[in-house]
Design a protein around this motif. Structure first.
Motif, PDB file in Angstrom:
ATOM      1  N   LYS A 366       0.823  -1.212   0.000  1.00  0.00           N
ATOM      2  CA  LYS A 366       0.000   0.000   0.000  1.00  0.00           C
ATOM      3  C   LYS A 366       0.862   1.270   0.000  1.00  0.00           C
ATOM      4  O   LYS A 366       0.352   2.354  -0.250  1.00  0.00           O
ATOM      5  N   ILE A 367       2.153   1.135   0.319  1.00  0.00           N
ATOM      6  CA  ILE A 367       2.994   2.332   0.446  1.00  0.00           C
ATOM      7  C   ILE A 367       3.185   2.987  -0.930  1.00  0.00           C
ATOM      8  O   ILE A 367       3.081   4.206  -1.070  1.00  0.00           O
ATOM      9  N   ILE A 368       3.496   2.167  -1.958  1.00  0.00           N
ATOM     10  CA  ILE A 368       3.384   2.668  -3.340  1.00  0.00           C
ATOM     11  C   ILE A 368       2.258   1.856  -3.957  1.00  0.00           C
ATOM     12  O   ILE A 368       2.412   0.661  -4.196  1.00  0.00           O
ATOM     13  N   PRO A 369       1.091   2.469  -4.194  1.00  0.00           N
ATOM     14  CA  PRO A 369      -0.062   1.684  -4.662  1.00  0.00           C
ATOM     15  C   PRO A 369       0.247   0.917  -5.953  1.00  0.00           C
ATOM     16  O   PRO A 369       0.920   1.429  -6.845  1.00  0.00           O
ATOM     17  N   GLU A 370      -0.243  -0.313  -5.968  1.00  0.00           N
ATOM     18  CA  GLU A 370       0.020  -1.203  -7.103  1.00  0.00           C
ATOM     19  C   GLU A 370      -0.427  -0.571  -8.423  1.00  0.00           C
ATOM     20  O   GLU A 370       0.246  -0.688  -9.446  1.00  0.00           O
ATOM     21  N   ALA A 371      -1.567   0.146  -8.397  1.00  0.00           N
ATOM     22  CA  ALA A 371      -2.090   0.733  -9.639  1.00  0.00           C
ATOM     23  C   ALA A 371      -1.128   1.801 -10.182  1.00  0.00           C
ATOM     24  O   ALA A 371      -0.886   1.871 -11.393  1.00  0.00           O
ATOM     25  N   ALA A 372      -0.573   2.612  -9.289  1.00  0.00           N
ATOM     26  CA  ALA A 372       0.357   3.662  -9.731  1.00  0.00           C
ATOM     27  C   ALA A 372       1.618   3.032 -10.324  1.00  0.00           C
ATOM     28  O   ALA A 372       2.135   3.485 -11.355  1.00  0.00           O
ATOM     29  N   ALA A 373       2.108   1.983  -9.670  1.00  0.00           N
ATOM     30  CA  ALA A 373       3.311   1.306 -10.172  1.00  0.00           C
ATOM     31  C   ALA A 373       3.025   0.625 -11.513  1.00  0.00           C
ATOM     32  O   ALA A 373       3.878   0.634 -12.410  1.00  0.00           O
ATOM     33  N   LEU A 374       1.806   0.074 -11.658  1.00  0.00           N
ATOM     34  CA  LEU A 374       1.449  -0.612 -12.906  1.00  0.00           C
ATOM     35  C   LEU A 374       1.399   0.369 -14.074  1.00  0.00           C
ATOM     36  O   LEU A 374       1.905   0.095 -15.163  1.00  0.00           O
ATOM     37  N   TRP A 375       0.815   1.550 -13.846  1.00  0.00           N
ATOM     38  CA  TRP A 375       0.764   2.545 -14.910  1.00  0.00           C
ATOM     39  C   TRP A 375       2.160   3.025 -15.285  1.00  0.00           C
ATOM     40  O   TRP A 375       2.463   3.241 -16.450  1.00  0.00           O
ATOM     41  N   GLN A 376       2.993   3.176 -14.269  1.00  0.00           N
ATOM     42  CA  GLN A 376       4.366   3.599 -14.560  1.00  0.00           C
ATOM     43  C   GLN A 376       5.073   2.520 -15.381  1.00  0.00           C
ATOM     44  O   GLN A 376       5.819   2.826 -16.313  1.00  0.00           O
ATOM     45  N   PHE A 377       4.821   1.246 -15.055  1.00  0.00           N
ATOM     46  CA  PHE A 377       5.404   0.138 -15.825  1.00  0.00           C
ATOM     47  C   PHE A 377       4.948   0.214 -17.289  1.00  0.00           C
ATOM     48  O   PHE A 377       5.737   0.018 -18.209  1.00  0.00           O
ATOM     49  N   ARG A 378       3.656   0.495 -17.501  1.00  0.00           N
ATOM     50  CA  ARG A 378       3.126   0.560 -18.875  1.00  0.00           C
ATOM     51  C   ARG A 378       3.820   1.668 -19.679  1.00  0.00           C
ATOM     52  O   ARG A 378       4.187   1.475 -20.836  1.00  0.00           O
ATOM     53  N   PHE A 379       4.008   2.832 -19.038  1.00  0.00           N
ATOM     54  CA  PHE A 379       4.703   3.919 -19.732  1.00  0.00           C
ATOM     55  C   PHE A 379       6.161   3.536 -20.023  1.00  0.00           C
ATOM     56  O   PHE A 379       6.701   3.837 -21.088  1.00  0.00           O
ATOM     57  N   HIS A 380       6.784   2.865 -19.056  1.00  0.00           N
ATOM     58  CA  HIS A 380       8.168   2.420 -19.222  1.00  0.00           C
ATOM     59  C   HIS A 380       8.269   1.453 -20.403  1.00  0.00           C
ATOM     60  O   HIS A 380       9.141   1.591 -21.267  1.00  0.00           O
ATOM     61  N   LEU A 381       7.361   0.482 -20.448  1.00  0.00           N
ATOM     62  CA  LEU A 381       7.372  -0.528 -21.510  1.00  0.00           C
ATOM     63  C   LEU A 381       7.132   0.122 -22.877  1.00  0.00           C
ATOM     64  O   LEU A 381       7.846  -0.162 -23.848  1.00  0.00           O
ATOM     65  N   LEU A 382       6.161   1.011 -22.923  1.00  0.00           N
ATOM     66  CA  LEU A 382       5.835   1.672 -24.189  1.00  0.00           C
ATOM     67  C   LEU A 382       7.001   2.537 -24.659  1.00  0.00           C
ATOM     68  O   LEU A 382       7.336   2.571 -25.857  1.00  0.00           O
ATOM     69  N   SER A 383       7.641   3.214 -23.719  1.00  0.00           N
ATOM     70  CA  SER A 383       8.783   4.053 -24.108  1.00  0.00           C
ATOM     71  C   SER A 383       9.923   3.185 -24.629  1.00  0.00           C
ATOM     72  O   SER A 383      10.635   3.569 -25.564  1.00  0.00           O
ATOM     73  N   LEU A 384      10.089   1.986 -24.067  1.00  0.00           N
ATOM     74  CA  LEU A 384      11.138   1.079 -24.542  1.00  0.00           C
ATOM     75  C   LEU A 384      10.852   0.645 -25.985  1.00  0.00           C
ATOM     76  O   LEU A 384      11.738   0.703 -26.850  1.00  0.00           O
ATOM     77  N   VAL A 385       9.617   0.236 -26.233  1.00  0.00           N
ATOM     78  CA  VAL A 385       9.256  -0.211 -27.589  1.00  0.00           C
ATOM     79  C   VAL A 385       9.481   0.916 -28.593  1.00  0.00           C
ATOM     80  O   VAL A 385      10.086   0.724 -29.659  1.00  0.00           O
ATOM     81  N   LEU A 386       9.043   2.122 -28.228  1.00  0.00           N
ATOM     82  CA  LEU A 386       9.191   3.259 -29.141  1.00  0.00           C
ATOM     83  C   LEU A 386      10.662   3.654 -29.326  1.00  0.00           C
ATOM     84  O   LEU A 386      11.077   4.014 -30.428  1.00  0.00           O
ATOM     85  N   LEU A 387      11.442   3.558 -28.256  1.00  0.00           N
ATOM     86  CA  LEU A 387      12.874   3.888 -28.386  1.00  0.00           C
ATOM     87  C   LEU A 387      13.564   2.893 -29.319  1.00  0.00           C
ATOM     88  O   LEU A 387      14.428   3.273 -30.124  1.00  0.00           O
ATOM     89  N   LEU A 388      13.180   1.612 -29.221  1.00  0.00           N
ATOM     90  CA  LEU A 388      13.771   0.607 -30.112  1.00  0.00           C
ATOM     91  C   LEU A 388      13.400   0.919 -31.565  1.00  0.00           C
ATOM     92  O   LEU A 388      14.252   0.851 -32.461  1.00  0.00           O
ATOM     93  N   LEU A 389      12.134   1.274 -31.776  1.00  0.00           N
ATOM     94  CA  LEU A 389      11.710   1.628 -33.130  1.00  0.00           C
ATOM     95  C   LEU A 389      12.422   2.895 -33.607  1.00  0.00           C
ATOM     96  O   LEU A 389      12.776   3.026 -34.783  1.00  0.00           O
ATOM     97  N   ALA A 390      12.663   3.820 -32.661  1.00  0.00           N
ATOM     98  CA  ALA A 390      13.326   5.078 -33.018  1.00  0.00           C
ATOM     99  C   ALA A 390      14.777   4.856 -33.452  1.00  0.00           C
ATOM    100  O   ALA A 390      15.325   5.661 -34.204  1.00  0.00           O
TER     101      ALA A 390
END
Lengths: 434, 94
Positions: A366-390
């Motif tokens: 509960k200290i770092i809510p799972e939902a907040a961490a999950l959204w951050q993971f999604r942005f991280h993953l998407l940025s990785l895919v786009l950086l590879l394409l870039a």
């Protein structure tokens, strides 16, 4: 009634926190530089903007958080105590933070003097950290594989620093020639030595502990680090005596080690005892998949003598493997130490018979809510895919990739700062009673 | 009243093994000991047990990687029960 908790050797909260919170600051800074300078900056490998971004990520994000994690984990996992930990961490952190900024600005603004300032600050910070930490590790009675791996990682950091200082002198002075041929060696010791060795050393402890898996195979724990280190030493010697066979064998050994580490980690996670997946596990899986992809692409390209996009392997190694691993571990380390410190403060109140003054210590998740961490993971993953394409189609994907990368880093910074604020708030409530 | 209180924390993530073990230890009645099963060495447990006046004995487990016997200091009945299981005298002079 509950038995009391003690901090044991764990350092004060501010010791690891200052390093861990600084990391996404540099990640965000790197992303903003990408946005500011645009796709032209990756037209060639040696552009000053590329060098600035690379060092904001490798020093600012990776090394910064790795030093903080070491200061937290070594006392708890290995029973080692840093004397005057707050002072020590301040003396390491301040010149490190300032040195990284100076190094990046030296490239971006082309000010030679800043290279000299940066190498003095970084040289001081790293020398002090390496000497004191190696001394503590050598004195430790702990004989876990993590100890020898950490020593090898520190030695790799030492070689990386020496090469880095020499290269920075080439940039910043006219008396020392710029030895570009040493750049690959510098980044090999940095990424495959310091970063990979330390991440695997810590993985041997934290993957079984936090992800509820079996232990890594003994043979992996005992030999992987040594093989990587020896292969890097052999590669270094080929710079003095260019023997093609030694270079080939060292490269094969390194690739095999990367595959072994990635596959054994993925296997352990697949066979974990607790089927409930958490966010840190997703980061581990992503990181290890990137390591597998990196090794496969590297191996195939070498075999068929194909040229790869200049930044493909770098993005896979730095963003895909190393940043993913560390990002995931932050979501365990920070909540754990907050839980631990608040629980100990509660204990002090109980010890004084002031149970009614205790604060409510939430569950770690509960200290770092799972939902907040999950959204951050999604942005991280998407940025990785786009950086590879870039790296392949920069004109199409560079700006979306940089923007997503900035959002992911800002989100991580927000999550960490929010947890620190939560800790300070609870501590303030407690301080009125202690 | 049975001497043994069994607690299996093998599948729990940190800090639950530590929390649950300390809770279970505190709930021990005179003559009782706690047999805690874990998948790995509990790295923060022993210092906390020392601070809270518990004795303990760790050995490789039969059904788990590690098992730890925990009883209150000066509870000779519980200590004797643990000795009978492990078949040797226990050195508690830490």
């Amino acid at each position: 009634m509950r038995a009391d908790l003690s901090l044991q050797q764990a350092p004060p909260f501010s010791v690891p926190a200052r390093f861990l919170v600084s990391a996404p600051f540099f990640g965000l800074l790197a992303a903003l530089i990408l946005l500011w300078y645009g796709p032209e900056m990756i037209s060639h490998r040696w552009s000053p903007e590329v060098l600035a971004v690379t060092h904001f990520l490798t020093l600012g994000f990776l090394t910064m958080s790795m030093l903080g994690a070491m200061m937290q984990l070594m006392p708890v996992l290995m029973g080692m105590v840093f004397p005057r930990a707050v002072l020590f961490s301040g003396i390491i952190h301040t010149p490190l933070f300032a040195g990284i900024l100076c190094l990046g600005l030296a490239w971006l603004m082309q000010i030679d003097l800043l290279f000299i300032v940066a190498l003095v600050l970084l040289g001081f910070s790293f020398s002090l950290f390496i000497v004191l930490t190696a001394d503590r590790l050598l004195r430790s009675a702990n004989r876990h594989a993590t100890r020898s791996m950490m020593l090898l990682a520190l030695l790799a950091l030492f070689f990386t620093t020496c090469l880095g200082i020499y290269l920075a002198m080439g940039h910043g002075t006219e008396t020392v020639p710029l030895a570009r041929q040493l750049t690959d060696l510098h980044l090999s010791w940095g990424l495959l030595g310091w970063v990979l060795l330390l991440i695997s050393a810590v993985a041997y402890q934290v993957v079984p502990m936090f992800q509820i898996t079996d232990e890594y195979p003994v043979i992996v724990q005992r030999w992987l680090g040594w093989l990587i280190f020896i292969a890097l030493l052999s590669l270094s010697l080929t710079y003095l005596w260019p023997l093609e066979i030694v270079k080939t064998i060292s490269t094969i050994v390194l690739a095999s080690c990367l595959l072994t580490f990635a596959l054994s980690t993925l296997w352990l996670l697949h066979k974990r005892r607790r089927l409930l997946a958490d966010i840190t596990m997703r980061f581990w899986q992503l990181a290890m998949s990137c390591l597998l992809l990196l090794t496969s692409v590297w191996g195939i390209a070498t075999l068929i003598h194909a040229d790869l996009p200049a930044f493909l392997l770098g993005v896979l190694m730095i963003h895909g493997f190393a940043m993913s691993t560390i990002n995931g571990m932050m979501y365990k380390i920070i909540p754990f130490i907050i839980w631990l410190h608040l629980s100990v403060h509660n204990k002090n109140l109980r010890g004084r018979g002031e149970r009614s003054s205790q604060v409510n210590v939430p569950h770690m998740r509960k200290i770092i809510p799972e939902a907040a961490a999950l959204w951050q993971f999604r942005f991280h993953l998407l940025s990785l895919v786009l950086l590879l394409l870039a790296t392949i189609w920069p004109l199409w994907f560079f700006y979306p990739a940089a923007l997503l990368f900035a959002i992911a880093q800002a989100f991580l910074l927000f999550n960490l700062l929010k947890s620190v604020r939560f800790y300070n708030k609870k501590l303030a409530e407690l301080s009125t009673f202690i | 009243m049975p001497h043994e209180v069994l607690l299996d924390v093998s599948d729990l993530p940190p800090p639950e093994p530590l929390e649950q073990t300390l809770d279970a230890a505190e709930a021990l009645k005179p003559g009782q000991y706690l047999r805690m099963l874990h998948r790995r060495d509990p790295c923060m447990l022993f210092g906390n047990l020392d601070n809270n006046h518990f004795n303990y004995f760790q050995r490789p487990g039969l059904t788990s990687a590690v098992e730890v016997f925990i009883w209150r200091e000066n509870d000779t009945e519980a200590e004797t029960a643990v000795q009978l299981i492990i078949g040797e005298a226990i050195d508690t002079s830490r």
